[in-house]
Every structure is written in C-alpha cells, then in structure tokens.
Design a protein around this motif. Structure first.
Motif, PDB file in Angstrom:
ATOM      1  N   ARG A   6       0.306 -57.674  40.569  1.00  0.00           N
ATOM      2  CA  ARG A   6       0.514 -56.601  39.602  1.00  0.00           C
ATOM      3  C   ARG A   6       1.984 -56.678  39.244  1.00  0.00           C
ATOM      4  NH1 ARG A   6      -3.289 -51.915  40.213  1.00  0.00           N
ATOM      5  NH2 ARG A   6      -1.452 -50.618  39.911  1.00  0.00           N
ATOM      6  N   LYS A   7       2.756 -55.662  39.572  1.00  0.00           N
ATOM      7  CA  LYS A   7       4.196 -55.774  39.359  1.00  0.00           C
ATOM      8  C   LYS A   7       4.769 -56.796  40.314  1.00  0.00           C
ATOM      9  CE  LYS A   7       6.293 -51.917  37.171  1.00  0.00           C
ATOM     10  NZ  LYS A   7       7.054 -50.685  37.331  1.00  0.00           N
ATOM     11  N   ARG A   8       4.225 -56.859  41.512  1.00  0.00           N
ATOM     12  CA  ARG A   8       4.606 -57.905  42.445  1.00  0.00           C
ATOM     13  C   ARG A   8       3.348 -58.461  43.093  1.00  0.00           C
ATOM     14  NH1 ARG A   8       7.365 -54.471  47.417  1.00  0.00           N
ATOM     15  NH2 ARG A   8       6.417 -55.896  48.894  1.00  0.00           N
ATOM     16  N   LEU A  62       7.409 -42.944  53.764  1.00  0.00           N
ATOM     17  CA  LEU A  62       6.710 -43.575  52.652  1.00  0.00           C
ATOM     18  C   LEU A  62       6.370 -45.047  52.944  1.00  0.00           C
ATOM     19  CD1 LEU A  62       5.728 -42.566  49.967  1.00  0.00           C
ATOM     20  CD2 LEU A  62       7.870 -43.288  48.923  1.00  0.00           C
ATOM     21  N   GLY A  63       7.086 -45.653  53.893  1.00  0.00           N
ATOM     22  CA  GLY A  63       6.737 -47.019  54.317  1.00  0.00           C
ATOM     23  C   GLY A  63       7.141 -48.113  53.345  1.00  0.00           C
ATOM     24  N   LEU A  64       8.235 -47.920  52.635  1.00  0.00           N
ATOM     25  CA  LEU A  64       8.680 -48.954  51.690  1.00  0.00           C
ATOM     26  C   LEU A  64       9.291 -50.135  52.443  1.00  0.00           C
ATOM     27  CD1 LEU A  64      10.289 -46.714  48.928  1.00  0.00           C
ATOM     28  CD2 LEU A  64       7.911 -47.449  49.194  1.00  0.00           C
ATOM     29  N   GLN A  89      -2.060 -44.723  55.637  1.00  0.00           N
ATOM     30  CA  GLN A  89      -0.817 -44.662  56.398  1.00  0.00           C
ATOM     31  C   GLN A  89      -1.069 -45.036  57.868  1.00  0.00           C
ATOM     32  OE1 GLN A  89       0.934 -40.829  55.819  1.00  0.00           O
ATOM     33  NE2 GLN A  89       2.876 -41.726  55.153  1.00  0.00           N
ATOM     34  N   ARG A 103      -0.793 -53.268  50.436  1.00  0.00           N
ATOM     35  CA  ARG A 103      -0.265 -52.137  49.664  1.00  0.00           C
ATOM     36  C   ARG A 103      -1.366 -51.407  48.919  1.00  0.00           C
ATOM     37  NH1 ARG A 103       5.341 -52.180  48.569  1.00  0.00           N
ATOM     38  NH2 ARG A 103       5.233 -51.480  46.424  1.00  0.00           N
ATOM     39  N   ARG A 104      -2.544 -51.982  48.834  1.00  0.00           N
ATOM     40  CA  ARG A 104      -3.615 -51.370  48.066  1.00  0.00           C
ATOM     41  C   ARG A 104      -4.923 -51.483  48.831  1.00  0.00           C
ATOM     42  NH1 ARG A 104      -1.196 -50.228  43.310  1.00  0.00           N
ATOM     43  NH2 ARG A 104       0.536 -51.557  43.869  1.00  0.00           N
ATOM     44  N   GLU A 160       6.511 -45.079  39.881  1.00  0.00           N
ATOM     45  CA  GLU A 160       6.321 -45.955  38.728  1.00  0.00           C
ATOM     46  C   GLU A 160       6.926 -47.340  38.985  1.00  0.00           C
ATOM     47  OE1 GLU A 160       7.947 -45.424  34.402  1.00  0.00           O
ATOM     48  OE2 GLU A 160       7.018 -43.574  35.153  1.00  0.00           O
ATOM     49  N   THR A 161       8.175 -47.362  39.431  1.00  0.00           N
ATOM     50  CA  THR A 161       8.865 -48.639  39.639  1.00  0.00           C
ATOM     51  C   THR A 161       8.162 -49.492  40.675  1.00  0.00           C
ATOM     52  OG1 THR A 161      10.910 -47.452  39.302  1.00  0.00           O
ATOM     53  CG2 THR A 161      11.111 -49.652  40.185  1.00  0.00           C
ATOM     54  N   LEU A 162       7.711 -48.848  41.738  1.00  0.00           N
ATOM     55  CA  LEU A 162       7.133 -49.616  42.847  1.00  0.00           C
ATOM     56  C   LEU A 162       5.626 -49.759  42.720  1.00  0.00           C
ATOM     57  CD1 LEU A 162       9.241 -48.127  45.758  1.00  0.00           C
ATOM     58  CD2 LEU A 162       9.776 -50.019  44.215  1.00  0.00           C
ATOM     59  N   ASP A 163       5.066 -49.176  41.647  1.00  0.00           N
ATOM     60  CA  ASP A 163       3.639 -49.317  41.391  1.00  0.00           C
ATOM     61  C   ASP A 163       2.837 -48.804  42.601  1.00  0.00           C
ATOM     62  OD1 ASP A 163       1.316 -50.090  40.107  1.00  0.00           O
ATOM     63  OD2 ASP A 163       1.442 -52.186  40.733  1.00  0.00           O
ATOM     64  N   LEU A 164       3.231 -47.636  43.103  1.00  0.00           N
ATOM     65  CA  LEU A 164       2.535 -47.071  44.270  1.00  0.00           C
ATOM     66  C   LEU A 164       1.250 -46.408  43.801  1.00  0.00           C
ATOM     67  CD1 LEU A 164       5.464 -45.356  46.197  1.00  0.00           C
ATOM     68  CD2 LEU A 164       4.632 -47.705  46.389  1.00  0.00           C
ATOM     69  N   GLU A 165       0.257 -46.379  44.658  1.00  0.00           N
ATOM     70  CA  GLU A 165      -0.960 -45.661  44.285  1.00  0.00           C
ATOM     71  C   GLU A 165      -1.350 -44.687  45.386  1.00  0.00           C
ATOM     72  OE1 GLU A 165      -4.036 -48.595  43.658  1.00  0.00           O
ATOM     73  OE2 GLU A 165      -4.609 -48.477  45.742  1.00  0.00           O
ATOM     74  N   ASP A 166      -2.299 -43.849  45.092  1.00  0.00           N
ATOM     75  CA  ASP A 166      -2.774 -42.819  46.032  1.00  0.00           C
ATOM     76  C   ASP A 166      -1.674 -41.845  46.418  1.00  0.00           C
ATOM     77  OD1 ASP A 166      -5.222 -44.143  46.101  1.00  0.00           O
ATOM     78  OD2 ASP A 166      -4.567 -45.439  47.748  1.00  0.00           O
ATOM     79  N   ILE A 167      -0.695 -41.665  45.561  1.00  0.00           N
ATOM     80  CA  ILE A 167       0.341 -40.697  45.914  1.00  0.00           C
ATOM     81  C   ILE A 167       0.875 -39.997  44.666  1.00  0.00           C
ATOM     82  CG2 ILE A 167       2.222 -42.422  45.901  1.00  0.00           C
ATOM     83  CD1 ILE A 167       3.242 -40.696  48.412  1.00  0.00           C
ATOM     84  N   ARG A 209      -4.844 -41.216  51.566  1.00  0.00           N
ATOM     85  CA  ARG A 209      -3.435 -41.543  51.773  1.00  0.00           C
ATOM     86  C   ARG A 209      -3.060 -41.565  53.257  1.00  0.00           C
ATOM     87  NH1 ARG A 209       2.013 -40.128  51.402  1.00  0.00           N
ATOM     88  NH2 ARG A 209       1.857 -37.907  51.808  1.00  0.00           N
ATOM     89  N   ARG A 265      -1.605 -48.736  58.084  1.00  0.00           N
ATOM     90  CA  ARG A 265      -0.359 -49.489  57.927  1.00  0.00           C
ATOM     91  C   ARG A 265       0.477 -49.436  59.209  1.00  0.00           C
ATOM     92  NH1 ARG A 265       1.981 -50.749  52.641  1.00  0.00           N
ATOM     93  NH2 ARG A 265       3.969 -50.196  53.557  1.00  0.00           N
ATOM     94  N   GLN A 267       1.700 -52.662  61.423  1.00  0.00           N
ATOM     95  CA  GLN A 267       3.127 -52.962  61.566  1.00  0.00           C
ATOM     96  C   GLN A 267       3.463 -53.783  62.801  1.00  0.00           C
ATOM     97  OE1 GLN A 267       5.511 -49.432  61.519  1.00  0.00           O
ATOM     98  NE2 GLN A 267       5.234 -49.212  59.316  1.00  0.00           N
ATOM     99  N   ASP A 297      11.006 -53.423  47.942  1.00  0.00           N
ATOM    100  CA  ASP A 297      11.089 -52.128  47.265  1.00  0.00           C
ATOM    101  C   ASP A 297      12.543 -51.693  47.140  1.00  0.00           C
ATOM    102  OD1 ASP A 297       8.281 -51.816  47.055  1.00  0.00           O
ATOM    103  OD2 ASP A 297       8.186 -51.135  49.129  1.00  0.00           O
TER     104      ASP A 297
END
Lengths: 86, 566
Positions: B379-381, A37-39, B408, B425-426, A14-21, B404, B411, B415, A43
């Motif tokens: 969005r949030k960021r 998770l790759g933050l 991954q 991120r999306r 929720e906090t990080l607004d992640l999707e597909d998980i 997912r 990504r 990197q 984050d």
C-alpha cells in the motif's frame, strides 16, 4: 483534546496508513512507538517527513532529541508549537 | 590482485592510528587491541565453540569478534536479540556476549583491567577456518544458519574492491546495522581491510547522516532503500555533496526515482548491490535516468539460470558451484539480468527478509487462531498482512474487546519473534478462508481483502461455491461510497449497488462471461443498513443464461431478482 492534538492524530493515521483506529482512540500521552500505538522505525522516518512537509519542521540532527519529540502526541504538539513560536 | 589487508592477520598488519569514529571521539587501533585482549581475558571460551554476539557499538562488536577468533571460536551473529532468537540460539552456542538478557550472559567483567605498552603478537588465523555464523529465514519456516570462513569473507570483499576501489580516506557513515550480513560486510569488514575509517554508530535519520557528513572532509554512505527512499530533501545536502565519495544501497532493490533523487542531492550515483546472506554480494547496478537498469555480476562471479529461470551463482566465495537462488531472473544482454519474482514464500519487507511460513507457524501457535494465511501487500509501504479464522475462544475475545485490542494482543505476542517492521500491520478475521471451487486459496482473493481503493464492496466473511451455486456472507461497511448522499442521516444500501454486487460476484465466483442484458422479477423488500451482516445467494442457470440472486439475513429476505445475460 485540542485542535492541534487532533490534527496530529489525523496526520499519523493518514501518513502511516493505519487502520482499525480513530483519532479519538489515540491517547495524548501514550507512547507512539513499541508499546502504545506500536509504531516502528519506518513510521518514525515517515512522521519526520510529514512534520517537515506539513509544518516545515526541521529535525535537529540529534537522535536522542528527536526520539524524545516523537514519544507521544503531546510531545509532537510541543515540538510543533515551539517551532511556530520561534 | 587488490591490495587489501588480510582479515586473518589484520590485528598485526593494520597500520596504527584511528580506525573508527564515535559520536564525539575516535577509536584507535591500539584501543581496539586493548579491548580484544580484555575480551580474551574474561571470556570462558574454548577452541571450536560458538558464541553469540550482539552489540550496538561497532568497535566493541569487532573487539568481541576478534577475541573469539583469537580464541579459535566462531562468532554467531543474530540479526536481533529478541526472546525467540535467544531461545533458538541457546541450542547452538556456548554463550552470549553483549546486549542480551543478564541470565544468558556467563562472564564477569567486574574489576578486569587489561592494558599493555607493547602490542602483543596476535595469532594468524587459518584462512579456511569458520569465522562467522549468520542466520536467515529458511523456506520451511525455521531460520537457517549459514557459516562463513575467512576465505569466503575475503573473496567477497576482493570482488567489491576490484569493481569499486575508490577513496580510502572517506569515513563510512551508515544507516544499516552490522548485525545483518550486508551491514557487516559493507560498513565494517570491507572498510577495515581497506584501512578505511568507519563510524561505530548506526544512524536512523537522514538528518543525522547530514550532520555526521559535515564532520569529515570525505565520507561514504552505506544505506538501504528504507532510508534512501525517505530521505529528507530539504536538508542542505548541497553543503556536503562535494565530500560524498560513494553511496551504497542494498537489502532490497531501490526504486529508480529514489536512486535518481539521492544521486542528485548528493551529486553521487547510488551503487546498488544484489545478494543474499547465503551468497554475499553477487551483482550490482547503477540506475540510469533513461530506463530501469539491469543487474550485472560483480568481478569473479559467474551467473546463469536454471530451466525454470532461477538465478544460479558460481563464485570463489561459495563453497560449491551453481548455488541456486530463489529469485527468477530474465537475462537481457551482456550477461545482465532483470530480477523477477521469488519462487518461495520468503519475502523482503523494508529490506528485512522474512518467511511467511514462519509467520504462519508462530501465529498458528496462538490459542485464538484456528487457521492463518500470511501475505505481503503493498500500500503506502510494503507490509505483512494476515487473514485468519479465529477459534471459538478467539471469536469470544473479539466480541468482548474488539478488533483493535485483539490485534494489539497479537502484535505483543509476535514481538518476541519478529522485528517491529515485520509485524503484521493489517488483519482480517474471516469466518472462512476464501477457497475457490477447486478447493484452492487464490492469492488474489486474499490480496483483495486489503485493497485500499474507495470502498465499493462488502467485506467478505465467507464464500463457498458448489456447482452453479455460490454463497457469500458479508459485512456491509459504513464507509461504502454508496452510503454517501443516499439519504443523509439515514443511510441505506441502494438497490442498484445490490444488483451490481450480485453481477460482480456471479462473474467472479461462477465464471460468468455473458453480457448484462436485463433484469427480471426484481423485488426490494427490506432496506440494508450500514454495519449489518448479510448473506448473498447466487445461482446460475446455464440453459437460460440467468443468474438468480437473493440478499437475506436473520431479518428475512432483503432483495431478490434475476439478471439475464446474453
């Protein structure tokens, strides 16, 4: 998976607004940053703020220590429980 | 004139004593000189060469840079040390110094000890010689190199000093890296030529900043919107606020509310700097609590605009007059300006500059990707997002391992090329890019794929328009608000939602403008379940003002009817 672990995973998504998980897809002892998770560093800042807001946790001003607490869901659970106890 | 030390003879003219602080120790000027001599001894560098420098410790970083300057070399400063960055640098530089993979490092430090009782007489550097080379994203997708002479660097800090002379006893604490030009100027070069101490470490958390601030009787904070916008307000800032002499923010505009919040916590106004790697710092602002403050030029900088509103800069720190920025601006009054949008496909994500063309180039090289479009969404960021068509191989992989895992993999591949905050991120995988009737790819349709409102629309996999006919293929997401309460445990898509969608896409894709009047010949033949893939066919008859729609799939027709407009 304990309630606290589940709660942490929901907080992260929720906090990080992640999707597909889904919470269940985050592994308790998997690294949260870079691999796993790759933050990223932003984050990390957001998690720090969320911990403070939800659990009243004050991070110690010592980066090494903080990074250790942020390494996985399990590590975050230990941090939250230790602060609850004290 | 400002009384700053000159960079070109800094090693000779800077006063003895502490110049920097480490976590639990300090670095004196003679410590630094020893390290400069050490690096001069071991580097197999020759006059005129370029060397890449990446080092986390700012004092060590400076020692290396000074050693290169003494050897008449150019210090090349990459923003990161990722594999793709190193590979690119390999073509440009003689060698690599600092935190790089071992096979790139060509010097041997074992057993070398350098120490002296009397400091040597250092060579005075030529003010017009190239000092640095830095890198930034170019519009073509290829990073571009920017050279800086000593004179340019000195002229930039002279402008800053003229505006903000301030307290030289304040220790500079920073959340920004010196590997980026902004950090290099503000946390190292400017303090150094003022004789002001700086911390050699970059701090990630605002809690760290607080604890470092407690150690000094006066401090200055050099930070970015990423950090100032996420400052922990529960820390006892009041205890250190009295010692705060200045707060600087750059890399991107800071939101007004964040600027005011930090100003209140630290009892110090936040000085914002606007500039670019090409130009250095050129303008500044301090937010007011009444309204959004405009930017104004730093001393000695002349700003104007082109006919199409691009900001142009003339300054001593620039070799040629009238440098054209990629930002559109609007001049308001007294030479102050407001920043509008950028005109190229270079964007700032958390203060880091990235070219969307470069992201696309790199992603496109992946064998799973047929076509890709990169965009920035907020969005949030603020984040990079991608819409991609997969190749046959890519589609197979998607079916096999799921979205997912596939994301991954992408990504991981990216990197090597981009810093973590710049990684997309999306992701949206579509069967076809949403080209409109004119054959263009409207940014709105791409943006719409990432909107986070309540899910009221299907996920569009493809859309085509030809004359008065539109065809859409869509996935019916399980999160649709229409499934809530529409037969608990057995959700189906309500008929009214289907009619609503038909009307909506008819208006959007076929440019219908009339008023919804009534429905005709509506038939609901088969229910639509969550997660199914459905096609929608729309045809408008301009003579009767009627839009025919049909939802169908491999199961046959689900529903059909006509919407009459008036």
């Amino acid at each position: 998976m304990s309630d606290l672990q589940l709660e942490i995973k929901q907080m992260i998504i929720e906090t990080l607004d992640l999707e597909d998980i889904e919470p269940a897809e985050i592994i308790d002892d998997e690294p949260l940053f870079v691999e796993g998770l790759g933050l990223d560093s932003i984050d990390a800042l957001e998690i720090g703020l969320a911990l403070q807001k939800r659990y009243g946790i004050k991070l110690k001003a010592d980066s090494e220590d903080t990074r250790e607490h942020f390494s996985s869901v399990n590590a975050l659970a230990i941090l939250i429980e230790s602060q609850r106890a004290s | 004139m400002t009384n700053l030390l000159s960079l070109t003879c800094w090693l000779n003219s800077a006063p003895e004593g502490v110049i920097a602080y480490a976590a639990d120790s300090s670095v004196s000027k003679s410590d630094l000189e020893n390290r400069v001599a050490f690096w001069m001894r071991i580097l197999p560098a020759e006059k005129g060469q370029r060397w890449a420098v990446y080092h986390k410790d700012s004092a060590e970083f400076l020692s290396i840079v000074f050693a290169l300057w003494q050897l008449d070399c150019i210090a090349c400063i990459p923003g990161d040390n990722r594999p793709a960055t190193c590979e690119r640098l390999r073509q440009r530089v003689q060698g690599f110094i600092g935190d790089f993979p071992a096979d790139l490092v060509s010097y041997d430090i074992s057993g070398v000890v350098v120490s002296f009782d009397v400091a040597p007489e250092w060579r005075v550097l030529n003010t017009d010689s190239p000092a640095l080379e830095i890198y930034t994203s170019g519009t073509t997708g290829e990073p571009k190199a920017i050279g800086k002479t000593f004179a340019q660097l000195e002229s930039e800090v002279a402008a800053l000093e003229a505006l903000w002379p301030g307290n030289r006893d304040a220790v500079v604490i920073s959340t920004a890296t010196h590997q980026h030009f902004y950090g290099l100027i503000f946390r190292l070069i400017w303090p150094m030529v003022r004789g002001q101490c700086f911390e050699i470490q970059q701090w990630q958390y605002t809690e760290d900043v607080y604890s470092r601030a407690q150690r000094y009787s006066a401090f200055s904070l050099v930070s970015t919107p990423s950090h100032l916008g996420r400052i922990n307000t529960t820390v006892a800032w009041a205890e250190v606020a009295e010692r705060c002499c200045s707060v600087l923010s750059s890399a991107a505009p800071l939101q007004r509310k964040d600027s005011l919040s930090v100003a209140k916590l630290l009892k110090t106004q936040v000085r914002e700097i606007y500039g670019s790697s090409e130009t250095g710092a050129i303008a500044w602002r301090i937010q007011s609590d009444r309204n959004e403050e405009a930017w104004q030029a730093l001393p000695g900088i002349r700003l104007s605009q082109t006919d199409d509103s691009l900001l142009t800069v003339t300054a001593n720190q620039l070799l040629e007059p009238g440098f054209k920025m990629s930002d559109r601006v609007e001049f308001v009054c007294d030479g102050r300006f407001k920043l509008l949008e950028r005109v190229d496909r270079i964007v700032k994500v958390e203060g880091k500059r990235v070219s969307l063309a470069e992201v696309e180039l790199v992603v496109q090289n992946n064998p799973f990707i047929e076509v890709v479009k990169a965009l920035v969404i907020t969005r949030k960021r603020t984040e990079v997002a991608l819409v991609a068509e997969l190749t046959g191989m890519g589609r197979q992989e998607l079916a096999l391992i799921g979205k997912r895992k596939l994301v991954q993999q992408f990504r991981q591949y990216l990197q090597d090329f981009f810093e973590p905050v710049l990684l997309p991120r999306r992701w949206r995988f579509v069967d076809q890019m949403p080209y409109n009737a004119q054959g263009k790819l409207p940014m709105d349709s791409l943006q719409a794929m990432f909107e986070q409102e309540e899910v009221k629309w299907p996920e569009l996999l493809s859309q085509t328009v030809e004359g008065q006919v539109a065809e859409l293929v869509c996935r019916i997401p399980a999160e649709l608000i229409y499934f809530d309460g529409h037969f608990a445990g057995n959700p189906i898509l309500p008929g009214i939602a289907q009619v609503h969608w038909a009307e909506h896409y008819g208006r959007q894709m076929l440019n219908l403008t009339g008023r919804f009047d009534r429905l005709q010949v509506i038939k609901f033949q088969q229910v639509i379940f969550p997660e199914s893939t459905i096609s929608l066919s729309l045809e408008f008859n301009p003579e009767t003002d009627k839009l025919s729609f049909r939802f169908y799939s491999d199961k046959g027709v689900h529903s059909s009817g006509r919407i009459c407009f008036s």
